[in-house]
Design a protein around this motif. Sequence first.
Motif, PDB file in Angstrom:
ATOM      1  N   ARG A   2       0.849  -1.186   0.000  1.00  0.00           N
ATOM      2  CA  ARG A   2       0.000   0.000   0.000  1.00  0.00           C
ATOM      3  C   ARG A   2       0.884   1.233   0.000  1.00  0.00           C
ATOM      4  N   MET A   3       0.497   2.230  -0.799  1.00  0.00           N
ATOM      5  CA  MET A   3       1.188   3.514  -0.824  1.00  0.00           C
ATOM      6  C   MET A   3       0.146   4.592  -0.537  1.00  0.00           C
ATOM      7  N   ASP A   4       0.420   5.424   0.462  1.00  0.00           N
ATOM      8  CA  ASP A   4      -0.539   6.436   0.874  1.00  0.00           C
ATOM      9  C   ASP A   4      -0.225   7.811   0.318  1.00  0.00           C
ATOM     10  N   GLY A   5      -1.277   8.526  -0.056  1.00  0.00           N
ATOM     11  CA  GLY A   5      -1.216   9.923  -0.435  1.00  0.00           C
ATOM     12  C   GLY A   5      -2.097  10.703   0.521  1.00  0.00           C
ATOM     13  N   GLU A   6      -2.246  11.982   0.286  1.00  0.00           N
ATOM     14  CA  GLU A   6      -3.044  12.818   1.176  1.00  0.00           C
ATOM     15  C   GLU A   6      -4.539  12.472   1.100  1.00  0.00           C
ATOM     16  N   HIS A   7      -5.060  12.306  -0.114  1.00  0.00           N
ATOM     17  CA  HIS A   7      -6.490  12.066  -0.309  1.00  0.00           C
ATOM     18  C   HIS A   7      -6.803  10.649  -0.771  1.00  0.00           C
ATOM     19  N   PHE A   8      -5.787   9.880  -1.094  1.00  0.00           N
ATOM     20  CA  PHE A   8      -5.991   8.557  -1.668  1.00  0.00           C
ATOM     21  C   PHE A   8      -4.910   7.613  -1.178  1.00  0.00           C
ATOM     22  N   PHE A   9      -5.112   6.327  -1.443  1.00  0.00           N
ATOM     23  CA  PHE A   9      -4.041   5.359  -1.252  1.00  0.00           C
ATOM     24  C   PHE A   9      -4.055   4.400  -2.435  1.00  0.00           C
ATOM     25  N   LEU A  10      -2.901   3.840  -2.719  1.00  0.00           N
ATOM     26  CA  LEU A  10      -2.745   2.851  -3.782  1.00  0.00           C
ATOM     27  C   LEU A  10      -2.576   1.488  -3.136  1.00  0.00           C
ATOM     28  N   LYS A  11      -3.289   0.506  -3.667  1.00  0.00           N
ATOM     29  CA  LYS A  11      -3.194  -0.862  -3.157  1.00  0.00           C
ATOM     30  C   LYS A  11      -3.200  -1.799  -4.356  1.00  0.00           C
ATOM     31  N   LEU A  12      -2.317  -2.801  -4.318  1.00  0.00           N
ATOM     32  CA  LEU A  12      -2.320  -3.789  -5.389  1.00  0.00           C
ATOM     33  C   LEU A  12      -3.706  -4.406  -5.502  1.00  0.00           C
ATOM     34  N   LEU A  13      -4.248  -4.439  -6.717  1.00  0.00           N
ATOM     35  CA  LEU A  13      -5.567  -5.025  -6.929  1.00  0.00           C
ATOM     36  C   LEU A  13      -5.487  -6.538  -6.882  1.00  0.00           C
ATOM     37  N   ASP A  14      -6.540  -7.157  -6.355  1.00  0.00           N
ATOM     38  CA  ASP A  14      -6.633  -8.614  -6.343  1.00  0.00           C
ATOM     39  C   ASP A  14      -8.098  -8.989  -6.561  1.00  0.00           C
TER      40      ASP A  14
END
Length: 180
Positions: A2-14
């Motif tokens: 997971r990578m976090d941003g201020e308004h969003f986060f990125l997560k590997l899709l499964d």
Amino acid sequence: MRMDGEHFFLKLLDPSDSEALLQLEVDNREFFQMYSPLRNDEFYTLEGQRERLEVINKMREMGHQYTFGIFLKGSEELIGDVSLFKIERGPAQTGMLGYCLDHHHNGKGYMTKVVKRMITFAFNVKKLHRIEAGVMPQNAGSIKVLEKAGFHREGIAVKSIKINGRWEDHQMLAIINDAE
């Protein structure tokens, strides 16, 4: 991962993200179609998205593709995805970048931040030397996103990808890992 941003986060899709991905695709079908290959009706089903995510996971296991969902913080709504794909090792050490974002969230600066995080992932985690992206020349917003993230224009790939049933030119952009 997971990578976090201020308004969003990125997560590997499964495969557990199948329903959310289907909703994103259905809600944006007309918008995404302007920049995507033609999709059959099966693509817009839960089973179609499960199969898509299974392929994405197999590609990740082989080290050829990493697809992250872009989720809003708080609601955890899936609003887009970003992929590092066609990863080539050996002397090239390169990959392609592609992304999509729900049309309701365009213009908020999210995608520039997402692309910058993917550059960090590609260069620092996956140790790539170069990332490329192809954008239809009329998609000025996407070109602007890439340039803000540090990509430079390299030229036009003539009739390189079949989009919405037509062979389309693509502006090719790239960024080089200067830290190595």
